[in-house]
Write a protein that holds these residues in place. Structure first.
Motif, PDB file in Angstrom:
ATOM      1  N   UNK A 113      14.810  21.279  -8.107  1.00  0.00           N
ATOM      2  CA  UNK A 113      13.259  21.081  -7.710  1.00  0.00           C
ATOM      3  C   UNK A 113      12.306  21.307  -8.412  1.00  0.00           C
ATOM      4  N   UNK A 114      12.553  22.364  -8.824  1.00  0.00           N
ATOM      5  CA  UNK A 114      10.751  23.442  -9.691  1.00  0.00           C
ATOM      6  C   UNK A 114      10.175  22.904 -11.326  1.00  0.00           C
ATOM      7  N   UNK A 115      11.711  22.109 -11.709  1.00  0.00           N
ATOM      8  CA  UNK A 115      11.096  21.814 -12.773  1.00  0.00           C
ATOM      9  C   UNK A 115      10.444  19.996 -12.262  1.00  0.00           C
ATOM     10  N   UNK A 116      10.892  19.198 -11.296  1.00  0.00           N
ATOM     11  CA  UNK A 116      10.792  18.127 -10.630  1.00  0.00           C
ATOM     12  C   UNK A 116       9.451  18.543 -10.373  1.00  0.00           C
ATOM     13  N   UNK A 117       8.742  19.753  -9.975  1.00  0.00           N
ATOM     14  CA  UNK A 117       7.474  19.680  -9.463  1.00  0.00           C
ATOM     15  C   UNK A 117       6.619  19.938 -10.411  1.00  0.00           C
ATOM     16  N   UNK A 118       7.157  21.106 -11.374  1.00  0.00           N
ATOM     17  CA  UNK A 118       6.161  21.126 -12.682  1.00  0.00           C
ATOM     18  C   UNK A 118       5.976  19.696 -13.539  1.00  0.00           C
ATOM     19  N   UNK A 119       6.911  19.111 -13.492  1.00  0.00           N
ATOM     20  CA  UNK A 119       7.580  18.054 -13.685  1.00  0.00           C
ATOM     21  C   UNK A 119       6.066  16.703 -13.509  1.00  0.00           C
ATOM     22  N   UNK A 120       5.717  17.012 -11.971  1.00  0.00           N
ATOM     23  CA  UNK A 120       4.718  16.179 -11.344  1.00  0.00           C
ATOM     24  C   UNK A 120       5.471  15.270 -11.656  1.00  0.00           C
ATOM     25  N   UNK A 121       6.582  14.827 -10.902  1.00  0.00           N
ATOM     26  CA  UNK A 121       7.130  13.758 -10.683  1.00  0.00           C
ATOM     27  C   UNK A 121       7.528  13.303  -9.234  1.00  0.00           C
ATOM     28  N   UNK A 122       7.169  12.653  -8.336  1.00  0.00           N
ATOM     29  CA  UNK A 122       7.267  11.721  -7.329  1.00  0.00           C
ATOM     30  C   UNK A 122       9.407  11.349  -6.864  1.00  0.00           C
ATOM     31  N   UNK A 140       0.318  -1.133   0.073  1.00  0.00           N
ATOM     32  CA  UNK A 140       0.019   0.078  -0.131  1.00  0.00           C
ATOM     33  C   UNK A 140       0.694   1.177  -0.047  1.00  0.00           C
ATOM     34  N   UNK A 141       1.894   1.587  -0.466  1.00  0.00           N
ATOM     35  CA  UNK A 141       3.349   2.894  -0.574  1.00  0.00           C
ATOM     36  C   UNK A 141       2.792   2.818  -1.542  1.00  0.00           C
ATOM     37  N   UNK A 142       2.225   3.993  -1.609  1.00  0.00           N
ATOM     38  CA  UNK A 142       2.368   4.445  -3.274  1.00  0.00           C
ATOM     39  C   UNK A 142       3.391   5.879  -4.163  1.00  0.00           C
ATOM     40  N   UNK A 143       4.605   5.953  -4.296  1.00  0.00           N
ATOM     41  CA  UNK A 143       5.009   6.959  -4.610  1.00  0.00           C
ATOM     42  C   UNK A 143       5.281   7.378  -6.276  1.00  0.00           C
ATOM     43  N   UNK A 144       3.700   6.364  -7.106  1.00  0.00           N
ATOM     44  CA  UNK A 144       4.344   6.526  -8.157  1.00  0.00           C
ATOM     45  C   UNK A 144       3.076   6.960  -8.811  1.00  0.00           C
ATOM     46  N   UNK A 145       3.060   7.227 -10.351  1.00  0.00           N
ATOM     47  CA  UNK A 145       1.651   7.696 -10.538  1.00  0.00           C
ATOM     48  C   UNK A 145       1.184   8.624 -10.487  1.00  0.00           C
ATOM     49  N   UNK A 146       2.740   9.737 -10.567  1.00  0.00           N
ATOM     50  CA  UNK A 146       2.459  11.609 -10.244  1.00  0.00           C
ATOM     51  C   UNK A 146       1.731  11.657  -8.410  1.00  0.00           C
ATOM     52  N   UNK A 147       1.183  10.186  -7.786  1.00  0.00           N
ATOM     53  CA  UNK A 147       0.403  10.418  -7.379  1.00  0.00           C
ATOM     54  C   UNK A 147       1.265  11.759  -6.025  1.00  0.00           C
ATOM     55  N   UNK A 148       2.141  11.979  -5.839  1.00  0.00           N
ATOM     56  CA  UNK A 148       2.929  12.664  -5.263  1.00  0.00           C
ATOM     57  C   UNK A 148       2.129  14.612  -5.187  1.00  0.00           C
ATOM     58  N   UNK A 194       0.821   7.004 -15.270  1.00  0.00           N
ATOM     59  CA  UNK A 194       0.670   8.061 -15.081  1.00  0.00           C
ATOM     60  C   UNK A 194       1.502   9.090 -15.027  1.00  0.00           C
ATOM     61  N   UNK A 195       1.726  10.247 -15.318  1.00  0.00           N
ATOM     62  CA  UNK A 195       2.553  11.589 -15.436  1.00  0.00           C
ATOM     63  C   UNK A 195       2.435  13.067 -14.839  1.00  0.00           C
ATOM     64  N   UNK A 196       0.554  12.216 -14.646  1.00  0.00           N
ATOM     65  CA  UNK A 196       0.075  13.651 -14.441  1.00  0.00           C
ATOM     66  C   UNK A 196      -0.764  13.875 -13.359  1.00  0.00           C
ATOM     67  N   UNK A 197      -1.526  13.912 -12.632  1.00  0.00           N
ATOM     68  CA  UNK A 197      -2.335  13.389 -11.158  1.00  0.00           C
ATOM     69  C   UNK A 197      -4.148  13.149 -11.517  1.00  0.00           C
ATOM     70  N   UNK A 198      -4.557  12.489 -11.543  1.00  0.00           N
ATOM     71  CA  UNK A 198      -6.358  12.126 -11.431  1.00  0.00           C
ATOM     72  C   UNK A 198      -6.500  14.325 -11.153  1.00  0.00           C
ATOM     73  N   UNK A 199      -6.448  14.898 -10.220  1.00  0.00           N
ATOM     74  CA  UNK A 199      -7.155  15.544  -9.462  1.00  0.00           C
ATOM     75  C   UNK A 199      -5.733  16.236  -9.295  1.00  0.00           C
ATOM     76  N   UNK A 200      -5.215  17.944  -9.913  1.00  0.00           N
ATOM     77  CA  UNK A 200      -4.141  18.822 -10.163  1.00  0.00           C
ATOM     78  C   UNK A 200      -3.617  19.515  -9.157  1.00  0.00           C
ATOM     79  N   UNK A 201      -3.231  19.865  -8.636  1.00  0.00           N
ATOM     80  CA  UNK A 201      -2.599  20.477  -7.112  1.00  0.00           C
ATOM     81  C   UNK A 201      -3.084  21.693  -7.325  1.00  0.00           C
ATOM     82  N   UNK A 202      -3.285  22.393  -6.566  1.00  0.00           N
ATOM     83  CA  UNK A 202      -3.037  23.781  -6.739  1.00  0.00           C
ATOM     84  C   UNK A 202      -2.969  24.676  -6.942  1.00  0.00           C
TER      85      UNK A 202
END
Length: 327
Positions: free
Chosen positions: A264-273, A68-76, A306-314
């Motif tokens: 870090x900003x690049x990683x965030x914009x790419x929605x990577x975990x 149950x540990x999820x840290x891929x699929x852009x879940x972060x 997937x590399x983007x969230x289902x419901x993206x961070x605001x």
């Protein structure tokens, strides 16, 4: 000007290597996380349904470590995960720890683990065996570097799985390594990584030298903290309660260089975990190992990756501040 006294939770944390801070996240916010995380699992095309125990299987779930540990699929970067990561109560605790509110957050994952038992839980996977390790470079264990955190978002008692620690082990490493002639190269993740594992003989040494095995229990909304040098692992829930939690970690912005911040900003914009180290930008999907890409039970690459969230961070100011963006 007198300095504020050190809070008791920090005294306990420094002494024992772990601590539980009660009541940091509200019950309503915990319920929202539980609902959103189950909906996230149901959003994959494999038929998981929270109310149908026959779907609590690897075939019906996305791939997660130890059940149950999820840290891929852009879940972060799902909005429901960021709501916990940017929670003022959690951020305030880590600001107190570091003595500054100018901090960065890691892009770590979350945990939804259904109980494993024949009566009320899963039966398709075995219980997780202890895998004692630390999340710090074995070469640097003589000094504190980072505290990790778990936002505990459901009741977590003795039978509900979760964090296990060797109490006080964060202060015993130099003595242990001296007793065996240094760290074991085969258990070391490398000089540029922050991970080291222990064999049974080592585990016993810590117990023989006063380190008590503790299954950390916490209430709904509590924050669990531990020193990255504390020997720890996770256990499976075996009762009736599903485990819900979010992994949280923060460090001062000053621990990151300008290049680190740009990355870090690049990683965030790419929605990577990433791993739990906020300043190091180690991305799971960029690693050269079998864990980089999630797979189905037959070993094939998950077509629903997937590399983007289902419901993206605001991207609120509070979120961007934890990413490292300053006006």
């Amino acid at each position: 000007m007198t300095q504020d006294p050190k809070p008791q939770f920090l005294i306990d944390l420094e002494r024992d290597g772990y601590v539980v801070v009660p009541g940091v996240v509200g019950k309503e916010e915990c319920a929202e996380f539980q609902e959103a995380s189950l909906k996230w699992l149901e959003s994959f095309p494999y038929g998981f349904k929270r109310d149908d125990r026959s779907t609590w299987t690897r075939e019906n779930l996305p791939e997660g470590a130890t059940g149950g540990i999820y840290n891929r699929y852009a879940v972060s970067h799902e909005d429901f995960v960021w709501r916990i990561r940017a929670h003022p109560g959690i951020v305030d605790i880590f600001s107190t720890i570091w003595g500054t509110d100018d901090i960065l957050a890691s892009f770590d994952g979350m945990n939804v683990t259904m109980p494993i038992n024949e009566k009320t839980g899963r039966t398709d996977i075995p219980l997780t065996e202890a895998w004692p390790h630390i999340d710090q470079n074995a070469r640097n264990v003589d000094r504190f570097e980072l505290y990790q955190g778990i936002a505990n978002l459901a009741p977590n008692g003795p039978n509900d799985g979760g964090l296990c620690v060797l109490k006080g082990s964060h202060l015993k490493h130099a003595e242990h390594f001296a007793s065996i002639g240094g760290f074991r190269p085969e258990k070391d993740a490398g000089e540029d990584q922050n991970a080291y594992g222990y064999i049974d003989e080592d585990f016993q040494w810590y117990k023989d030298n006063g380190c008590e095995v503790v299954k950390v229990c916490a209430g709904e909304g509590d924050l669990i903290l531990w020193d990255s040098r504390t020997v720890h692992w996770n256990s499976s829930p075996v009762g009736e309660q599903t485990r819900f939690c979010c992994y949280v970690c923060y460090c001062p912005r000053s621990m990151a260089s300008e290049a680190d911040l740009a990355k870090k900003f690049e990683v965030f914009k790419a929605r990577k975990c990433t791993t739990h180290w906020p300043n190091q930008n180690i991305v799971f999907t960029d690693l050269d190992n079998d864990y980089a890409v999630p797979r189905r039970p037959d070993g094939t690459v998950d077509p629903a990756n997937r590399d983007k969230p289902f419901v993206d961070v605001i991207e609120t100011p509070a979120v961007l501040r934890l990413v490292g963006v300053r006006a």
